[in-house]
Write a protein that holds these residues in place. Structure first.
Motif, PDB file in Angstrom:
ATOM      1  N   LEU A  46     -65.773 -18.149  39.876  1.00 47.53           N
ATOM      2  CA  LEU A  46     -66.126 -19.285  39.018  1.00 47.53           C
ATOM      3  C   LEU A  46     -66.926 -18.931  37.760  1.00 47.53           C
ATOM      4  N   PRO A  47     -67.899 -18.005  37.809  1.00 48.06           N
ATOM      5  CA  PRO A  47     -68.663 -17.704  36.587  1.00 48.06           C
ATOM      6  C   PRO A  47     -67.795 -17.258  35.404  1.00 48.06           C
ATOM      7  N   ILE A  48     -66.682 -16.581  35.677  1.00 48.01           N
ATOM      8  CA  ILE A  48     -65.794 -16.130  34.592  1.00 48.01           C
ATOM      9  C   ILE A  48     -65.211 -17.325  33.857  1.00 48.01           C
ATOM     10  N   PHE A  49     -65.065 -18.441  34.556  1.00 45.62           N
ATOM     11  CA  PHE A  49     -64.447 -19.616  33.943  1.00 45.62           C
ATOM     12  C   PHE A  49     -65.463 -20.627  33.417  1.00 45.62           C
ATOM     13  N   SER A  50     -66.741 -20.305  33.547  1.00 45.23           N
ATOM     14  CA  SER A  50     -67.765 -21.205  33.000  1.00 45.23           C
ATOM     15  C   SER A  50     -68.594 -20.538  31.905  1.00 45.23           C
ATOM     16  N   LYS A  64     -43.042 -17.137  38.511  1.00 45.51           N
ATOM     17  CA  LYS A  64     -43.977 -16.325  37.723  1.00 45.51           C
ATOM     18  C   LYS A  64     -44.599 -17.178  36.625  1.00 45.51           C
ATOM     19  N   GLN A  65     -45.929 -17.205  36.576  1.00 47.17           N
ATOM     20  CA  GLN A  65     -46.642 -18.081  35.641  1.00 47.17           C
ATOM     21  C   GLN A  65     -47.594 -17.252  34.780  1.00 47.17           C
ATOM     22  N   LEU A  66     -47.528 -17.498  33.466  1.00 54.27           N
ATOM     23  CA  LEU A  66     -48.361 -16.791  32.504  1.00 54.27           C
ATOM     24  C   LEU A  66     -49.699 -17.505  32.321  1.00 54.27           C
ATOM     25  N   LEU A  67     -50.793 -16.736  32.366  1.00 54.93           N
ATOM     26  CA  LEU A  67     -52.104 -17.229  31.950  1.00 54.93           C
ATOM     27  C   LEU A  67     -52.476 -16.414  30.717  1.00 54.93           C
ATOM     28  N   ASN A  68     -52.649 -17.084  29.584  1.00 56.78           N
ATOM     29  CA  ASN A  68     -52.839 -16.405  28.311  1.00 56.78           C
ATOM     30  C   ASN A  68     -54.148 -16.855  27.669  1.00 56.78           C
ATOM     31  N   ILE A  69     -54.989 -15.898  27.263  1.00 60.09           N
ATOM     32  CA  ILE A  69     -56.228 -16.236  26.557  1.00 60.09           C
ATOM     33  C   ILE A  69     -55.911 -16.331  25.072  1.00 60.09           C
ATOM     34  N   PRO A  70     -56.178 -17.472  24.440  1.00 62.70           N
ATOM     35  CA  PRO A  70     -55.900 -17.575  22.999  1.00 62.70           C
ATOM     36  C   PRO A  70     -56.867 -16.704  22.192  1.00 62.70           C
ATOM     37  N   LYS A 109     -67.361 -14.796  23.531  1.00 64.65           N
ATOM     38  CA  LYS A 109     -67.024 -14.633  22.119  1.00 64.65           C
ATOM     39  C   LYS A 109     -65.936 -13.565  21.971  1.00 64.65           C
ATOM     40  N   PHE A 110     -66.103 -12.453  22.717  1.00 63.77           N
ATOM     41  CA  PHE A 110     -65.185 -11.324  22.587  1.00 63.77           C
ATOM     42  C   PHE A 110     -64.282 -11.199  23.812  1.00 63.77           C
ATOM     43  N   ASN A 165     -61.929 -20.387  21.384  1.00 60.94           N
ATOM     44  CA  ASN A 165     -62.433 -21.340  22.378  1.00 60.94           C
ATOM     45  C   ASN A 165     -62.201 -22.796  21.996  1.00 60.94           C
ATOM     46  N   ALA A 166     -61.377 -23.031  20.964  1.00 60.16           N
ATOM     47  CA  ALA A 166     -61.047 -24.406  20.591  1.00 60.16           C
ATOM     48  C   ALA A 166     -60.129 -25.042  21.638  1.00 60.16           C
ATOM     49  N   PHE A 167     -59.520 -24.197  22.470  1.00 59.06           N
ATOM     50  CA  PHE A 167     -58.652 -24.671  23.552  1.00 59.06           C
ATOM     51  C   PHE A 167     -59.386 -24.483  24.873  1.00 59.06           C
TER      52      PHE A 167
END
Length: 197
Positions: free
Chosen positions: A104-108, A49-55, A112-113, A74-76
């Motif tokens: 892909l568009p979600i990751f490019s 199980k792997q966590l993906l976390n938005i800072p 801001k929010f 978005n500094a990370f």
């Protein structure tokens, strides 16, 4: 109409309830809470199980902030890290390549929010599952509501067991892991994911 909190690539338990409604209401007037699916999801990586976390941007001055006002930090390079993790975990799954271009568009896109990220991940999953469900956003906090599924955004909330197991990419190493992100089910089952739900 079901009441849900918009979450990041929502867990399977949220979608199994969400698809019961023609229209859902996204609660956006609530206070942001840490350690919820609002800014995290879990996938099945090679090590389990792997966590993906938005800072999230935090300020020492602020008190409580609403989910709709929560800013992404978005500094990370979280987007490239999450995409790489998904590619590593699911590249050899049956349906990853089928959905990759739409993902892909979600990751490019520069966000801001946090709410915008979550609405986009909902839209991606809605299209991938070919759901007709429409959504609205609340304009005031709902104290009591019929069909209230906001609790499904809580990571520690005990969720009902998934009705049946499906084959997962690393289940031979780590066994079956329930209630991962909808992405896990989608990449393994493709169009059949809707039947599973």
């Amino acid at each position: 109409m079901g009441l849900f909190i918009p979450t990041y690539f929502s867990p399977i338990s949220q979608y199994s309830e969400l698809l019961k409604f023609d229209t859902i209401n996204f609660e956006i007037e609530d206070n942001f809470q840490k350690q919820t699916y609002r800014n995290r999801c879990y996938i099945f990586g090679a090590n389990g199980k792997q966590l993906l976390n938005i800072p999230i941007k935090h300020s020492n001055k602020e008190g409580k902030k609403k989910t709709k006002d929560t800013l992404v930090e978005n500094a990370f390079p979280w987007q490239s890290q999450h995409l790489k993790s998904l590619q590593t975990a699911y590249r050899s799954s049956p349906f990853f390549e089928f959905y990759e271009d739409d993902l892909l568009p979600i990751f490019s896109k520069k966000y801001k929010f946090l709410l915008d990220v979550n609405i986009d991940t909902y839209s991606f999953l809605k299209d991938a599952l070919q759901l007709e469900t429409e959504f609205k956003k609340t304009n005031e906090y709902k104290v009591n509501s019929e069909n209230d599924f906001r609790y499904l955004a809580e990571v520690k909330q005990k969720t009902p067991n998934n009705p049946k197991k499906y084959i997962q990419i690393f289940d031979d190493k780590h066994g079956y892991i329930s209630n991962l992100s909808m992405l896990d089910l989608l990449f393994m089952e493709g169009p059949n994911a809707i039947s599973y739900l």
